[in-house]
Design a protein around this motif. Structure first.
Motif, PDB file in Angstrom:
ATOM      1  N   UNK A 277       0.834  -1.198   0.000  1.00  0.00           N
ATOM      2  CA  UNK A 277       0.000   0.000   0.000  1.00  0.00           C
ATOM      3  C   UNK A 277       0.870   1.250   0.000  1.00  0.00           C
ATOM      4  N   UNK A 278       2.002   1.188   0.701  1.00  0.00           N
ATOM      5  CA  UNK A 278       2.924   2.329   0.710  1.00  0.00           C
ATOM      6  C   UNK A 278       3.529   2.537  -0.670  1.00  0.00           C
ATOM      7  N   UNK A 279       3.878   1.440  -1.346  1.00  0.00           N
ATOM      8  CA  UNK A 279       4.437   1.571  -2.686  1.00  0.00           C
ATOM      9  C   UNK A 279       3.388   2.123  -3.649  1.00  0.00           C
ATOM     10  N   UNK A 280       2.126   1.704  -3.479  1.00  0.00           N
ATOM     11  CA  UNK A 280       1.063   2.227  -4.330  1.00  0.00           C
ATOM     12  C   UNK A 280       0.904   3.737  -4.133  1.00  0.00           C
ATOM     13  N   UNK A 281       1.044   4.200  -2.907  1.00  0.00           N
ATOM     14  CA  UNK A 281       0.954   5.637  -2.647  1.00  0.00           C
ATOM     15  C   UNK A 281       2.128   6.374  -3.289  1.00  0.00           C
ATOM     16  N   UNK A 282       3.303   5.777  -3.241  1.00  0.00           N
ATOM     17  CA  UNK A 282       4.462   6.377  -3.888  1.00  0.00           C
ATOM     18  C   UNK A 282       4.266   6.436  -5.403  1.00  0.00           C
ATOM     19  N   UNK A 283       3.737   5.366  -5.986  1.00  0.00           N
ATOM     20  CA  UNK A 283       3.495   5.349  -7.428  1.00  0.00           C
ATOM     21  C   UNK A 283       2.481   6.415  -7.822  1.00  0.00           C
ATOM     22  N   UNK A 284       1.469   6.621  -6.978  1.00  0.00           N
ATOM     23  CA  UNK A 284       0.459   7.617  -7.280  1.00  0.00           C
ATOM     24  C   UNK A 284       0.943   9.035  -7.076  1.00  0.00           C
ATOM     25  N   UNK A 382      12.742   6.461  -9.821  1.00  0.00           N
ATOM     26  CA  UNK A 382      12.807   5.630 -11.026  1.00  0.00           C
ATOM     27  C   UNK A 382      11.954   4.381 -10.873  1.00  0.00           C
ATOM     28  N   UNK A 383      11.989   3.773  -9.703  1.00  0.00           N
ATOM     29  CA  UNK A 383      11.174   2.582  -9.458  1.00  0.00           C
ATOM     30  C   UNK A 383       9.690   2.925  -9.485  1.00  0.00           C
ATOM     31  N   UNK A 384       9.315   4.036  -8.857  1.00  0.00           N
ATOM     32  CA  UNK A 384       7.902   4.419  -8.802  1.00  0.00           C
ATOM     33  C   UNK A 384       7.333   4.674 -10.191  1.00  0.00           C
ATOM     34  N   UNK A 385       8.165   5.171 -11.105  1.00  0.00           N
ATOM     35  CA  UNK A 385       7.686   5.512 -12.445  1.00  0.00           C
ATOM     36  C   UNK A 385       7.543   4.302 -13.353  1.00  0.00           C
ATOM     37  N   UNK A 386       8.222   3.211 -13.059  1.00  0.00           N
ATOM     38  CA  UNK A 386       8.296   2.089 -13.999  1.00  0.00           C
ATOM     39  C   UNK A 386       7.836   0.752 -13.445  1.00  0.00           C
ATOM     40  N   UNK A 387       7.743   0.630 -12.130  1.00  0.00           N
ATOM     41  CA  UNK A 387       7.455  -0.661 -11.501  1.00  0.00           C
ATOM     42  C   UNK A 387       6.056  -0.636 -10.908  1.00  0.00           C
ATOM     43  N   UNK A 388       5.290  -1.713 -11.162  1.00  0.00           N
ATOM     44  CA  UNK A 388       3.948  -1.798 -10.613  1.00  0.00           C
ATOM     45  C   UNK A 388       3.890  -2.429  -9.244  1.00  0.00           C
ATOM     46  N   UNK A 389       4.801  -3.360  -8.980  1.00  0.00           N
ATOM     47  CA  UNK A 389       4.799  -4.049  -7.687  1.00  0.00           C
ATOM     48  C   UNK A 389       6.182  -4.629  -7.428  1.00  0.00           C
ATOM     49  N   UNK A 409      20.817 -10.394   1.842  1.00  0.00           N
ATOM     50  CA  UNK A 409      20.089 -10.823   0.644  1.00  0.00           C
ATOM     51  C   UNK A 409      18.617 -10.428   0.763  1.00  0.00           C
ATOM     52  N   UNK A 410      18.070  -9.956  -0.345  1.00  0.00           N
ATOM     53  CA  UNK A 410      16.654  -9.600  -0.416  1.00  0.00           C
ATOM     54  C   UNK A 410      16.149  -9.973  -1.811  1.00  0.00           C
ATOM     55  N   UNK A 411      15.792 -11.250  -2.015  1.00  0.00           N
ATOM     56  CA  UNK A 411      15.326 -11.678  -3.330  1.00  0.00           C
ATOM     57  C   UNK A 411      13.948 -11.091  -3.635  1.00  0.00           C
ATOM     58  N   UNK A 412      13.814 -10.438  -4.774  1.00  0.00           N
ATOM     59  CA  UNK A 412      12.541  -9.815  -5.146  1.00  0.00           C
ATOM     60  C   UNK A 412      12.243 -10.075  -6.611  1.00  0.00           C
ATOM     61  N   UNK A 413      10.976  -9.884  -6.956  1.00  0.00           N
ATOM     62  CA  UNK A 413      10.544  -9.908  -8.359  1.00  0.00           C
ATOM     63  C   UNK A 413       9.761  -8.628  -8.620  1.00  0.00           C
ATOM     64  N   UNK A 414      10.072  -7.969  -9.729  1.00  0.00           N
ATOM     65  CA  UNK A 414       9.390  -6.735 -10.114  1.00  0.00           C
ATOM     66  C   UNK A 414       8.309  -7.037 -11.147  1.00  0.00           C
ATOM     67  N   UNK A 415       7.180  -6.351 -10.997  1.00  0.00           N
ATOM     68  CA  UNK A 415       6.121  -6.390 -12.000  1.00  0.00           C
ATOM     69  C   UNK A 415       6.097  -5.024 -12.693  1.00  0.00           C
ATOM     70  N   UNK A 416       6.182  -4.979 -14.024  1.00  0.00           N
ATOM     71  CA  UNK A 416       6.171  -3.683 -14.703  1.00  0.00           C
ATOM     72  C   UNK A 416       4.880  -2.918 -14.446  1.00  0.00           C
ATOM     73  N   UNK A 417       4.972  -1.616 -14.474  1.00  0.00           N
ATOM     74  CA  UNK A 417       3.768  -0.782 -14.283  1.00  0.00           C
ATOM     75  C   UNK A 417       2.834  -0.922 -15.482  1.00  0.00           C
TER      76      UNK A 417
END
Length: 417
Positions: A277-284, A382-389, A409-417
């Motif tokens: 939810x915090x990332x969604x607020x940043x994206x918005x 840069x992440x907020x502009x291009x990454x959806x999750x 280590x912090x393994x993650x997967x990005x979903x495009x916006x």
């Protein structure tokens, strides 16, 4: 407004108090802030320290400590009473020889501290940051595109470390060969602030190649023209510092300009991945990038602790700490003190974080803070502009260090916006 995410509350009980009181009358706690238990879950111990009193006695290492915001802030802002020149770690430089020449910034007191800090403050001024912003922004966007193409990666090595290492060494003017020594040197320096435990012993035993490379790079002939390092040596030409001091000041820059940035960006990614939810607020609202980074520094506190040494008998909260005593400040505990912060265990990118002590406070406030903030802001932007999750896709492993809080280590997967 959508409620901000909250970190899980600790479920285990608080550490038991040690028997009796300290010689000064401060309540004693038998906890070790340099233990694996603390590194994995400092918040439970922080709560115990704050609730025990404004000053506590850590019987394990025989030092006084402050963990509430008001007392930590007061100690940081009284350099005349709580000095740094005797070391900002457990070691007392009045009683033992430093493991390397003292820092002209971190381990210095006025008036000498002001003279050398003025040089670094100019080298890392807001005006200089403006000249770097576009270059850093382009690098952050390029890295984000690369990571999106990969989709899954380690957000520590491939992002939190990779981005600062792609821009900072060039800004300093370092040679390309041997840059792999930079992060081990920073880890070594901050492990050395701790007690004589295994982390410190291992760090010092393996220090030589990292120290040798760093000190060689700090010499004028090895620094590219136009960088931070060359600017420091030019200050020596003007007589603002001596030519012998210039390499030591470059060395301070290599520590101050890298570790807080790496761990701060890592903390921000960890927060945004855990709290979608915090990332969604940043994206918005991409303009929140700077605030989201700042809140991550408060929330995770990449620099957990620092020491000071008293220069006189001083009373805090009814406890008299004697002259020449080490005082341990829990920056991470102060940054989550409910006496200062409303709902402090909540990560809120829109929180007003002015006054947090994640970069310290007072005359010794982190000299690399503007650089860290710039890098954190452009990377999150840069992440907020291009990454959806951002999703965590594997076990998260913490990196143990006597002073720094970060991840291995912090393994993650990005979903495009």
């Amino acid at each position: 407004m959508t409620p901000s995410p909250r970190a899980p509350e600790p479920t285990s009980g608080l550490p038991p108090p040690a028997s009796g009181l300290s010689p000064s009358g401060a309540p004693a706690l038998d906890v070790d802030p340099f233990s694996t238990e603390f590194f994995e879950d400092p918040h439970r111990i922080h709560e115990a320290l704050r609730e025990a009193g404004p000053v506590v006695w850590l019987s394990r290492w025989s030092v006084h400590a402050v963990a509430r915001y008001a007392e930590v802030h007061a100690v940081l802002n009284d350099p005349a009473t709580f000095c740094s020149g005797r070391g900002v770690g457990l070691s007392d430089f009045a009683r033992e020889t430093p493991w390397r020449p003292k820092s002209l910034i971190l381990e210095a007191d006025p008036p000498e501290h002001g003279r050398t800090r003025a040089v670094l403050a100019r080298v890392l001024s807001p005006g200089v940051m403006k000249t770097l912003r576009e270059r850093f922004r382009v690098a952050a966007e390029a890295l984000t595109e690369d990571l999106l193409a990969r989709r899954s990666f380690d957000a520590v090595s491939d992002l939190a470390e990779a981005f600062p290492l792609s821009v900072f060494p060039d800004a300093v003017g370092l040679q390309r060969e041997g840059r792999e020594h930079l992060l081990p040197y920073a880890g070594l320096a901050f492990n050395a602030f701790g007690p004589p435990n295994e982390l410190r012993r291992r760090a010092l035993e393996t220090a030589a190649p990292h120290v040798d490379w760093v000190m060689a790079q700090c010499q004028r002939q090895n620094l590219a023209p136009g960088g931070f390092g060359a600017a420091i040596h030019e200050a020596a030409d003007r007589g603002e510092i001596t030519h012998d001091e210039a390499p030591l000041l470059v060395r301070s820059l290599l520590t101050a300009g890298l570790d807080t940035t790496v761990n701060g960006i890592g903390a921000a990614i960890y927060c945004l991945a855990r709290f979608p939810e915090a990332f969604a607020r940043l994206r918005g609202k991409p303009a929140l990038a700077r605030a989201a980074f700042e809140e991550a520094v408060r929330f995770e506190s990449p620099v957990q602790t620092f020491f000071r040494t008293t220069t006189r008998d001083v009373e805090i909260g009814g406890v008299t700490i004697p002259d020449g005593a080490k005082v341990l400040m829990f920056l991470g505990a102060a940054n989550r003190d409910p006496r200062r912060w409303q709902d402090p265990a909540r990560y809120d990118p829109e929180r007003q974080t002015v006054g947090h002590v994640g970069f310290g406070s007072g005359i010794h406030m982190c000299v690399g803070q503007l650089l860290a903030r710039l890098e954190g802001e452009v990377m999150l932007g840069a992440l907020a502009a291009r990454v959806g999750a951002i999703a965590i896709t594997g076990p998260v492993v913490r990196r143990y260090n006597n002073t720094l809080r970060g991840l291995e280590r912090l393994p993650v997967t990005l979903t495009p916006a």
